[in-house]
Scaffold this active site. Sequence first.
Site, PDB file in Angstrom:
ATOM      1  N   HIS A   1      -8.157  -5.257   1.838  1.00 17.84           N
ATOM      2  CA  HIS A   1      -9.194  -4.244   2.055  1.00 17.84           C
ATOM      3  C   HIS A   1     -10.324  -4.906   2.855  1.00 17.84           C
ATOM      4  CE1 HIS A   1      -7.927  -1.437  -1.346  1.00 17.84           C
ATOM      5  NE2 HIS A   1      -7.311  -2.546  -1.717  1.00 17.84           N
TER       6      HIS A   1
ATOM      7  N   ASN B   1      -5.932  -6.976  -4.115  1.00 18.40           N
ATOM      8  CA  ASN B   1      -5.657  -6.791  -5.535  1.00 18.40           C
ATOM      9  C   ASN B   1      -4.216  -7.203  -5.824  1.00 18.40           C
ATOM     10  OD1 ASN B   1      -8.236  -5.705  -6.030  1.00 18.40           O
ATOM     11  ND2 ASN B   1      -7.566  -3.681  -5.368  1.00 18.40           N
TER      12      ASN B   1
ATOM     13  N   ASP C   1      -8.658   3.535   4.881  1.00 17.13           N
ATOM     14  CA  ASP C   1      -8.277   3.913   3.515  1.00 17.13           C
ATOM     15  C   ASP C   1      -8.535   5.404   3.319  1.00 17.13           C
ATOM     16  OD1 ASP C   1      -7.978   2.102   0.647  1.00 17.13           O
ATOM     17  OD2 ASP C   1      -8.504   4.235   0.487  1.00 17.13           O
TER      18      ASP C   1
ATOM     19  N   GLN D   1      -3.927  -3.432  -8.544  1.00 18.72           N
ATOM     20  CA  GLN D   1      -3.074  -3.067  -7.410  1.00 18.72           C
ATOM     21  C   GLN D   1      -2.339  -1.766  -7.719  1.00 18.72           C
ATOM     22  OE1 GLN D   1      -0.164  -6.064  -6.294  1.00 18.72           O
ATOM     23  NE2 GLN D   1       0.257  -5.041  -4.342  1.00 18.72           N
TER      24      GLN D   1
ATOM     25  N   VAL E   1      -0.665  -0.024  -4.830  1.00 22.30           N
ATOM     26  CA  VAL E   1       0.419   0.055  -3.845  1.00 22.30           C
ATOM     27  C   VAL E   1       0.997  -1.346  -3.690  1.00 22.30           C
ATOM     28  CG1 VAL E   1       1.071   0.658  -1.495  1.00 22.30           C
ATOM     29  CG2 VAL E   1      -0.747   1.959  -2.645  1.00 22.30           C
TER      30      VAL E   1
ATOM     31  N   HIS F   1      -1.760  -5.939   0.997  1.00 27.32           N
ATOM     32  CA  HIS F   1      -2.802  -5.361   1.855  1.00 27.32           C
ATOM     33  C   HIS F   1      -4.137  -6.010   1.556  1.00 27.32           C
ATOM     34  CE1 HIS F   1      -2.431  -2.826  -1.749  1.00 27.32           C
ATOM     35  NE2 HIS F   1      -3.743  -2.622  -1.678  1.00 27.32           N
TER      36      HIS F   1
END
Length: 113
Positions: free
Chosen positions: A101, A86, A29, A93, A95, A99
């Site tokens: 994390h 998220n 990240d 969220q 993006v 995904h």
Amino acid sequence: MKNIFQKIIDKEIPADIVYEDEKTLAFKDINPIAPIHILVIPKKTIKNLQDISPEDNEIIIHLISTIQKIAANQGLDINGYRVITNIGDYGGQTVYHLHFHILGGRPLKWEVL
Ligand code: 5GP
């Protein structure tokens, strides 16, 4: 228009990639909130967890096994770590490409911000 993660998949913008195969990409990240903060994404365009459909079962299982491998490679399996995804505006969220994390490297608190 392509979002930032699609550009990373297409190698149009650089990322610190820690794992890649035909279905999955994992990279650090850009704004880490823990000593280890890695994002794991499918190469397939899926908006978020809510957008996953039954035809994605194989991809999701593969993503989870990729998370396990990365966690072990990073030594996170010893003391533990956290996986977060998220979903949408209220979920935080930013993006809109699915995904997960991976957060670890220190004891993590549990706070809903
Ligand atoms: P979200 O808020 O959607 O759950 O998470 C998006 C994450 O992507 C954030 O933690 C943010 O720091 C990260 N991020 C945003 N743009 C970039 C980028 O260009 N490169 C990398 N490596 N991470 C990014």
